[in-house]
Scaffold this motif. Structure first.
Motif, PDB file in Angstrom:
ATOM      1  N   UNK A 112     -51.469  63.681 -87.493  1.00 29.79           N
ATOM      2  CA  UNK A 112     -51.319  62.566 -88.508  1.00 29.79           C
ATOM      3  C   UNK A 112     -52.649  61.636 -88.726  1.00 29.79           C
ATOM      4  N   UNK A 113     -52.811  61.899 -90.435  1.00 29.26           N
ATOM      5  CA  UNK A 113     -53.958  60.862 -90.841  1.00 29.26           C
ATOM      6  C   UNK A 113     -53.621  59.743 -91.333  1.00 29.26           C
ATOM      7  N   UNK A 114     -54.251  58.967 -90.805  1.00 25.24           N
ATOM      8  CA  UNK A 114     -54.113  57.460 -91.560  1.00 25.24           C
ATOM      9  C   UNK A 114     -55.499  57.368 -92.038  1.00 25.24           C
ATOM     10  N   UNK A 144     -57.982  64.322 -93.890  1.00 26.50           N
ATOM     11  CA  UNK A 144     -56.591  64.546 -94.722  1.00 26.50           C
ATOM     12  C   UNK A 144     -56.295  65.923 -94.692  1.00 26.50           C
ATOM     13  N   UNK A 145     -57.269  66.680 -94.972  1.00 25.82           N
ATOM     14  CA  UNK A 145     -57.315  68.167 -95.264  1.00 25.82           C
ATOM     15  C   UNK A 145     -56.702  68.706 -93.879  1.00 25.82           C
ATOM     16  N   UNK A 146     -57.143  68.356 -92.667  1.00 32.25           N
ATOM     17  CA  UNK A 146     -56.648  69.148 -91.559  1.00 32.25           C
ATOM     18  C   UNK A 146     -55.251  68.530 -91.094  1.00 32.25           C
ATOM     19  N   UNK A 147     -54.888  67.463 -91.685  1.00 36.54           N
ATOM     20  CA  UNK A 147     -53.216  66.830 -91.155  1.00 36.54           C
ATOM     21  C   UNK A 147     -52.049  67.397 -91.546  1.00 36.54           C
ATOM     22  N   UNK A 148     -51.263  67.341 -90.738  1.00 35.73           N
ATOM     23  CA  UNK A 148     -50.067  67.860 -91.152  1.00 35.73           C
ATOM     24  C   UNK A 148     -49.217  66.848 -91.915  1.00 35.73           C
ATOM     25  N   UNK A 149     -49.710  65.306 -91.788  1.00 37.48           N
ATOM     26  CA  UNK A 149     -49.194  64.488 -92.686  1.00 37.48           C
ATOM     27  C   UNK A 149     -50.038  63.322 -93.037  1.00 37.48           C
ATOM     28  N   UNK A 150     -50.389  62.976 -94.181  1.00 36.04           N
ATOM     29  CA  UNK A 150     -51.352  61.903 -94.569  1.00 36.04           C
ATOM     30  C   UNK A 150     -50.657  60.578 -94.719  1.00 36.04           C
ATOM     31  N   UNK A 151     -50.923  59.505 -94.220  1.00 41.76           N
ATOM     32  CA  UNK A 151     -50.613  58.041 -94.425  1.00 41.76           C
ATOM     33  C   UNK A 151     -51.700  57.568 -95.333  1.00 41.76           C
TER      34      UNK A 151
END
Length: 335
Positions: free
Chosen positions: A130-132, A141-148
């Protein structure tokens, strides 16, 4: 000798204006972020709910400081979590992350070298990320399952350099995650208390009447035929400012307090012969009582509502088993 450059005289009005502007900028940043909450946030919460291990929070610099707080908040509200420093992860601490975990990576730019260096390894382990971040097009963000999305229009720093509004946004997003997760888990106040046994809330929600009540030989009690003098002697000896009046089976019949004695004297006059009175003549029948397994804070509520400073503790059959007063509750830090 080189002369030091002294700061300009302190301008109190400017300091207040800067403080107000800072709070305004940061409040606007959080408000704007709330409008961007959507499916990605829900996906992040669902992933953390499904996590069989821990939420591993990672971040460098100021994001790392925010990450430590987010991990602590998650852990105290029902979501097992820990903080792992990205730089240390590259030197062995990556072994702290297991395939059962979820990683929450925090970086305002999304380009933190130390964090991004371990992203391929996290992905290879099959650990959800999860990217914050303040940049939804970043490497993180590109590696993340979900982006906050925690982006802000500007920092509160007048030079737009020091992380201020951005770290406030990160912290607020972390709190949003924690609250959404505790709600989804059905996390209650008593669950919180079990995580905080040393705190004020823990004491209020974990301390029972049985933990603080006086019992056995410390209990003030007399039979209904005891003289008023005997009754007052028991009150003085036990130090609770009152005594229970009980029958032969210890069932509570009434209560008499030192305040009742003062009111009795005022009512009858100093010339009255009080020695002829017995406990059943002066007691208050059917006094307020509590049970031993009630919370101590509930006993405090009974005393406050009835404007009394002590209360008797009884079992299911109405037999006297304990007593406590406000001093007992204060010593245990319930009130």
């Amino acid at each position: 000798m080189k002369r030091m450059n002294l700061p300009a005289p302190f301008d109190a009005a400017r300091a207040l204006a800067m403080a107000q502007e800072t709070l305004s900028i940061e409040a606007q940043a959080v408000s704007a972020m709330a409008l961007r909450i959507g499916d990605s946030f829900a996906e992040a919460v669902a992933s953390m709910l499904a996590c069989q291990g821990r939420v591993v929070v990672m971040g460098m610099g100021k994001s790392g400081h925010i990450g430590r707080k987010i991990a602590a908040t998650l852990a105290s509200t029902g979501t097992p979590a820990m903080f792992v420093h990205p730089a240390e992860a590259s030197h062995g601490d990556l072994g702290m992350i297991t395939p059962a975990d979820v990683v929450l990576g925090i970086s305002n730019s999304g380009e933190s070298e130390e964090l991004n260096a371990i992203l391929p390894l996290i992905k290879r382990m099959g650990v959800p990320l999860i990217a914050l971040t303040g940049r939804t097009d970043s490497t993180l963000a590109r590696h993340a399952l979900a982006v906050l999305d925690s982006s802000v229009d500007k920092e509160a720093c007048p030079h737009n350099l020091a992380p201020t509004a951005s770290t406030t946004a990160q912290l607020a997003m972390g709190d949003a995650l924690a609250v959404a997760l505790l709600d989804a888990r059905g996390f209650k106040a008593d669950d919180f208390a079990r995580s905080h046994p040393g705190g004020a809330l823990g004491r209020k929600l974990l301390t029972h009447v049985s933990d603080v009540m006086r019992s056995g030989a410390d209990l003030p009690r007399v039979g209904p035929s005891a003289s008023l003098m005997e009754l007052m002697g028991v009150i003085s000896a036990k130090g609770l400012g009152m005594s229970a009046v009980v029958d032969a089976d210890d069932r509570v019949l009434g209560v008499f307090t030192d305040g009742d004695l003062r009111r009795l004297i005022e009512k009858t006059g100093s010339s009255a012969d009080l020695r002829s009175l017995c406990a059943s003549d002066v007691m208050h029948a059917n006094p307020r009582t509590v049970v031993a397994d009630a919370l101590a804070v509930e006993a405090a509520g009974v005393m406050e509502a009835s404007r009394i400073t002590s209360v008797l503790v009884v079992d299911a059959a109405g037999r006297l088993i304990g007593a406590l007063n406000t001093n007992d509750l204060m010593r245990s830090k319930v009130i």
